[in-house]
Design a protein around this motif. Structure first.
Motif, PDB file in Angstrom:
ATOM      1  N   CYS A  47       3.469 -29.066  33.100  1.00  0.00           N
ATOM      2  CA  CYS A  47       3.810 -30.495  33.087  1.00  0.00           C
ATOM      3  C   CYS A  47       5.302 -30.694  33.345  1.00  0.00           C
ATOM      4  CB  CYS A  47       3.409 -31.122  31.756  1.00  0.00           C
ATOM      5  SG  CYS A  47       1.624 -31.360  31.569  1.00  0.00           S
ATOM      6  N   GLY A  48       6.128 -29.845  32.744  1.00  0.00           N
ATOM      7  CA  GLY A  48       7.562 -29.941  32.996  1.00  0.00           C
ATOM      8  C   GLY A  48       7.898 -29.691  34.453  1.00  0.00           C
ATOM      9  N   ALA A  49       7.244 -28.687  35.044  1.00  0.00           N
ATOM     10  CA  ALA A  49       7.479 -28.377  36.454  1.00  0.00           C
ATOM     11  C   ALA A  49       7.008 -29.509  37.352  1.00  0.00           C
ATOM     12  CB  ALA A  49       6.759 -27.077  36.819  1.00  0.00           C
ATOM     13  N   ALA A  50       5.853 -30.067  37.051  1.00  0.00           N
ATOM     14  CA  ALA A  50       5.310 -31.156  37.866  1.00  0.00           C
ATOM     15  C   ALA A  50       6.185 -32.403  37.781  1.00  0.00           C
ATOM     16  CB  ALA A  50       3.888 -31.477  37.421  1.00  0.00           C
ATOM     17  N   LEU A  51       6.706 -32.700  36.599  1.00  0.00           N
ATOM     18  CA  LEU A  51       7.563 -33.882  36.445  1.00  0.00           C
ATOM     19  C   LEU A  51       8.826 -33.762  37.287  1.00  0.00           C
ATOM     20  CD1 LEU A  51       7.250 -34.619  32.617  1.00  0.00           C
ATOM     21  CD2 LEU A  51       6.427 -36.042  34.514  1.00  0.00           C
ATOM     22  N   LEU A  52       9.452 -32.589  37.272  1.00  0.00           N
ATOM     23  CA  LEU A  52      10.653 -32.408  38.079  1.00  0.00           C
ATOM     24  C   LEU A  52      10.324 -32.470  39.567  1.00  0.00           C
ATOM     25  CD1 LEU A  52      13.642 -31.859  38.374  1.00  0.00           C
ATOM     26  CD2 LEU A  52      13.170 -29.402  38.135  1.00  0.00           C
ATOM     27  N   ALA A  53       9.234 -31.844  39.962  1.00  0.00           N
ATOM     28  CA  ALA A  53       8.838 -31.865  41.372  1.00  0.00           C
ATOM     29  C   ALA A  53       8.559 -33.292  41.836  1.00  0.00           C
ATOM     30  CB  ALA A  53       7.601 -30.983  41.580  1.00  0.00           C
ATOM     31  N   LEU A  54       7.862 -34.070  41.021  1.00  0.00           N
ATOM     32  CA  LEU A  54       7.548 -35.449  41.394  1.00  0.00           C
ATOM     33  C   LEU A  54       8.811 -36.306  41.459  1.00  0.00           C
ATOM     34  CD1 LEU A  54       4.273 -36.104  39.370  1.00  0.00           C
ATOM     35  CD2 LEU A  54       4.516 -35.695  41.824  1.00  0.00           C
ATOM     36  N   ALA A  55       9.728 -36.071  40.527  1.00  0.00           N
ATOM     37  CA  ALA A  55      10.986 -36.820  40.552  1.00  0.00           C
ATOM     38  C   ALA A  55      11.731 -36.560  41.855  1.00  0.00           C
ATOM     39  CB  ALA A  55      11.846 -36.430  39.349  1.00  0.00           C
ATOM     40  N   LEU A  56      11.807 -35.307  42.263  1.00  0.00           N
ATOM     41  CA  LEU A  56      12.476 -34.967  43.525  1.00  0.00           C
ATOM     42  C   LEU A  56      11.733 -35.558  44.713  1.00  0.00           C
ATOM     43  CD1 LEU A  56      13.385 -31.232  42.813  1.00  0.00           C
ATOM     44  CD2 LEU A  56      14.984 -33.128  43.060  1.00  0.00           C
ATOM     45  N   LEU A  57      10.419 -35.526  44.657  1.00  0.00           N
ATOM     46  CA  LEU A  57       9.617 -36.058  45.758  1.00  0.00           C
ATOM     47  C   LEU A  57       9.830 -37.559  45.902  1.00  0.00           C
ATOM     48  CD1 LEU A  57       7.528 -34.764  47.706  1.00  0.00           C
ATOM     49  CD2 LEU A  57       5.749 -35.659  46.189  1.00  0.00           C
ATOM     50  N   PHE A  58       9.825 -38.268  44.801  1.00  0.00           N
ATOM     51  CA  PHE A  58       9.990 -39.727  44.854  1.00  0.00           C
ATOM     52  C   PHE A  58      11.420 -40.144  45.191  1.00  0.00           C
ATOM     53  CE2 PHE A  58       6.255 -40.059  41.699  1.00  0.00           C
ATOM     54  CZ  PHE A  58       5.353 -39.957  42.757  1.00  0.00           C
ATOM     55  N   LEU A  59      12.369 -39.227  44.969  1.00  0.00           N
ATOM     56  CA  LEU A  59      13.747 -39.504  45.351  1.00  0.00           C
ATOM     57  C   LEU A  59      14.022 -39.158  46.811  1.00  0.00           C
ATOM     58  CD1 LEU A  59      15.628 -38.247  42.156  1.00  0.00           C
ATOM     59  CD2 LEU A  59      15.431 -40.615  42.953  1.00  0.00           C
ATOM     60  N   GLY A  60      12.997 -38.681  47.503  1.00  0.00           N
ATOM     61  CA  GLY A  60      13.132 -38.408  48.925  1.00  0.00           C
ATOM     62  C   GLY A  60      13.562 -37.001  49.270  1.00  0.00           C
ATOM     63  N   ALA A  61      13.492 -36.066  48.307  1.00  0.00           N
ATOM     64  CA  ALA A  61      13.954 -34.707  48.571  1.00  0.00           C
ATOM     65  C   ALA A  61      13.019 -33.946  49.505  1.00  0.00           C
ATOM     66  CB  ALA A  61      14.109 -33.939  47.258  1.00  0.00           C
ATOM     67  N   GLY A  62      11.769 -34.359  49.590  1.00  0.00           N
ATOM     68  CA  GLY A  62      10.820 -33.677  50.457  1.00  0.00           C
ATOM     69  C   GLY A  62       9.949 -32.692  49.706  1.00  0.00           C
ATOM     70  N   SER A  63       8.832 -32.339  50.334  1.00  0.00           N
ATOM     71  CA  SER A  63       7.838 -31.489  49.672  1.00  0.00           C
ATOM     72  C   SER A  63       8.326 -30.059  49.455  1.00  0.00           C
ATOM     73  CB  SER A  63       6.542 -31.473  50.484  1.00  0.00           C
ATOM     74  OG  SER A  63       6.775 -30.976  51.789  1.00  0.00           O
ATOM     75  N   LEU A  64       9.173 -29.545  50.354  1.00  0.00           N
ATOM     76  CA  LEU A  64       9.629 -28.160  50.207  1.00  0.00           C
ATOM     77  C   LEU A  64      10.510 -28.003  48.971  1.00  0.00           C
ATOM     78  CD1 LEU A  64       9.768 -25.282  51.190  1.00  0.00           C
ATOM     79  CD2 LEU A  64      11.618 -25.929  52.743  1.00  0.00           C
ATOM     80  N   LEU A  65      11.449 -28.927  48.791  1.00  0.00           N
ATOM     81  CA  LEU A  65      12.317 -28.834  47.621  1.00  0.00           C
ATOM     82  C   LEU A  65      11.524 -29.094  46.338  1.00  0.00           C
ATOM     83  CD1 LEU A  65      15.142 -28.269  46.683  1.00  0.00           C
ATOM     84  CD2 LEU A  65      15.698 -30.690  46.952  1.00  0.00           C
ATOM     85  N   ALA A  66      10.554 -29.989  46.411  1.00  0.00           N
ATOM     86  CA  ALA A  66       9.692 -30.227  45.254  1.00  0.00           C
ATOM     87  C   ALA A  66       8.928 -28.955  44.896  1.00  0.00           C
ATOM     88  CB  ALA A  66       8.717 -31.364  45.551  1.00  0.00           C
ATOM     89  N   ALA A  67       8.472 -28.236  45.916  1.00  0.00           N
ATOM     90  CA  ALA A  67       7.741 -26.991  45.683  1.00  0.00           C
ATOM     91  C   ALA A  67       8.641 -25.938  45.051  1.00  0.00           C
ATOM     92  CB  ALA A  67       7.168 -26.474  46.996  1.00  0.00           C
ATOM     93  N   VAL A  68       9.870 -25.845  45.527  1.00  0.00           N
ATOM     94  CA  VAL A  68      10.813 -24.887  44.947  1.00  0.00           C
ATOM     95  C   VAL A  68      11.035 -25.197  43.471  1.00  0.00           C
ATOM     96  CG1 VAL A  68      13.200 -24.074  44.988  1.00  0.00           C
ATOM     97  CG2 VAL A  68      11.946 -24.367  47.136  1.00  0.00           C
ATOM     98  N   ALA A  69      11.197 -26.476  43.157  1.00  0.00           N
ATOM     99  CA  ALA A  69      11.398 -26.878  41.763  1.00  0.00           C
ATOM    100  C   ALA A  69      10.177 -26.543  40.914  1.00  0.00           C
ATOM    101  CB  ALA A  69      11.689 -28.373  41.694  1.00  0.00           C
ATOM    102  N   ALA A  70       8.990 -26.791  41.468  1.00  0.00           N
ATOM    103  CA  ALA A  70       7.759 -26.515  40.721  1.00  0.00           C
ATOM    104  C   ALA A  70       7.601 -25.032  40.424  1.00  0.00           C
ATOM    105  CB  ALA A  70       6.553 -27.023  41.511  1.00  0.00           C
ATOM    106  N   ALA A  71       8.066 -24.190  41.326  1.00  0.00           N
ATOM    107  CA  ALA A  71       7.996 -22.746  41.091  1.00  0.00           C
ATOM    108  C   ALA A  71       9.124 -22.270  40.185  1.00  0.00           C
ATOM    109  CB  ALA A  71       8.046 -22.000  42.419  1.00  0.00           C
ATOM    110  N   ALA A  72      10.267 -22.947  40.250  1.00  0.00           N
ATOM    111  CA  ALA A  72      11.443 -22.498  39.503  1.00  0.00           C
ATOM    112  C   ALA A  72      11.376 -22.843  38.016  1.00  0.00           C
ATOM    113  CB  ALA A  72      12.701 -23.108  40.111  1.00  0.00           C
ATOM    114  N   VAL A  73      10.796 -23.985  37.679  1.00  0.00           N
ATOM    115  CA  VAL A  73      10.795 -24.421  36.283  1.00  0.00           C
ATOM    116  C   VAL A  73      10.063 -23.429  35.364  1.00  0.00           C
ATOM    117  CG1 VAL A  73       9.930 -26.183  34.682  1.00  0.00           C
ATOM    118  CG2 VAL A  73      11.171 -26.863  36.741  1.00  0.00           C
ATOM    119  N   PRO A  74       8.839 -22.986  35.694  1.00  0.00           N
ATOM    120  CA  PRO A  74       8.202 -21.991  34.819  1.00  0.00           C
ATOM    121  C   PRO A  74       9.006 -20.701  34.710  1.00  0.00           C
ATOM    122  CG  PRO A  74       6.582 -22.977  36.286  1.00  0.00           C
ATOM    123  CD  PRO A  74       7.931 -23.428  36.772  1.00  0.00           C
ATOM    124  N   ALA A  75       9.649 -20.304  35.811  1.00  0.00           N
ATOM    125  CA  ALA A  75      10.480 -19.098  35.762  1.00  0.00           C
ATOM    126  C   ALA A  75      11.653 -19.300  34.808  1.00  0.00           C
ATOM    127  CB  ALA A  75      10.981 -18.753  37.157  1.00  0.00           C
TER     128      ALA A  75
END
Length: 259
Positions: A47-75
């Protein structure tokens, strides 16, 4: 007096994440409860990873950066514990040496070539799958982020079942090896699979089937690795648990991005 189930929750979050909890018991009973609760840690991290990814996505960062965030948060929220375990397990398996020597290689602080190569490809696969999912639908991307994190920790619950020995007499692997009754592990697996399918059903019948299949495929891949490591090393270690988690997470993401 602390209720017994809270000791299990504290053990789970205290050993499988950096979330600040006080672990007051380290006995087999607390370990059993902790491994049964392991998927709940996945819910929190996912949930923490998804929230950060969605925040980046809605701010216009794009799907690739959202994906990086989603993978990075659990790590980040595990201090790279599972990724380190994956790399060490790859080095041990790739060494081709007898069990005792392979276990010694896994305990070394440095990462060998097999570990580096495995880490690179696993992280690339995770980011590529997540990028495709977030690019197609923010809801499917968020669901996949949570489901993969939960499936990863569910693999730990099943790996800690009765009958799976520890490769060493010390360490986290020895502390949790064999603590979960088989029926308890099966019940948690059934509950998680059903919960994932129900979450997928919100997006449609195809997502229901795909989400359930992703969890089952993740568990199958982790089980194959578990059996190989048990034959190769004589049992499980903390590193093997980390390798199982990352294998399950990656498999779930790959299945979820298909079709």
């Amino acid at each position: 007096m602390t209720p017994p189930h809270l000791h299990g929750l504290r053990f789970a979050f205290g050993t499988l994440s950096v979330i600040p909890v006080r672990v007051s018991r380290w006995d087999r009973g607390a370990a059993r409860g902790g491994m049964l609760c392991a998927p709940l840690v996945g819910v929190a991290l996912g949930c923490g990873a998804a929230l950060l990814a969605l925040a980046l996505l809605f701010l216009g960062a794009g799907s690739l950066l959202a994906a990086v965030a989603a993978a990075a948060v659990p790590a980040a929220l595990t201090r790279g514990l599972h990724l380190d375990g994956l790399a060490d397990t790859a080095d041990g398996l790739g060494s081709g040496k007898p069990a005792e020597d392979a276990l010694r290689i896994m305990k070394q602080s440095d990462i060998g070539p097999f570990g580096v190569i495995t880490l690179v490809f696993v992280l690339l696969a995770q980011v590529a799958a997540l990028s495709r999912l977030y690019d197609g639908s923010w809801a499917r991307g968020a669901l996949a982020t949570v489901v993969s994190a939960v499936a990863a920790r569910l693999a730990l619950t099943l790996a800690a079942r009765t009958g799976v020995p520890a490769a060493r007499p010390e360490g986290l692997g020895a502390a949790v090896a064999g603590v979960v009754p088989v029926r308890g592990a099966a019940a948690v697996a059934l509950a998680v699979t059903g919960g994932a399918a129900a979450a997928g059903a919100v997006l449609g019948p195809d997502d229901l089937a795909r989400t359930a299949l992703a969890v089952l495929a993740a568990l199958a891949a982790a089980e194959l690795l578990l059996r190989h490591c048990t034959r190769r090393f004589g049992g499980v270690t903390g590193d093997v648990f980390g390798g199982l988690a990352e294998t399950a997470a990656t498999t779930a993401l790959v299945v979820l991005c298909l079709g």
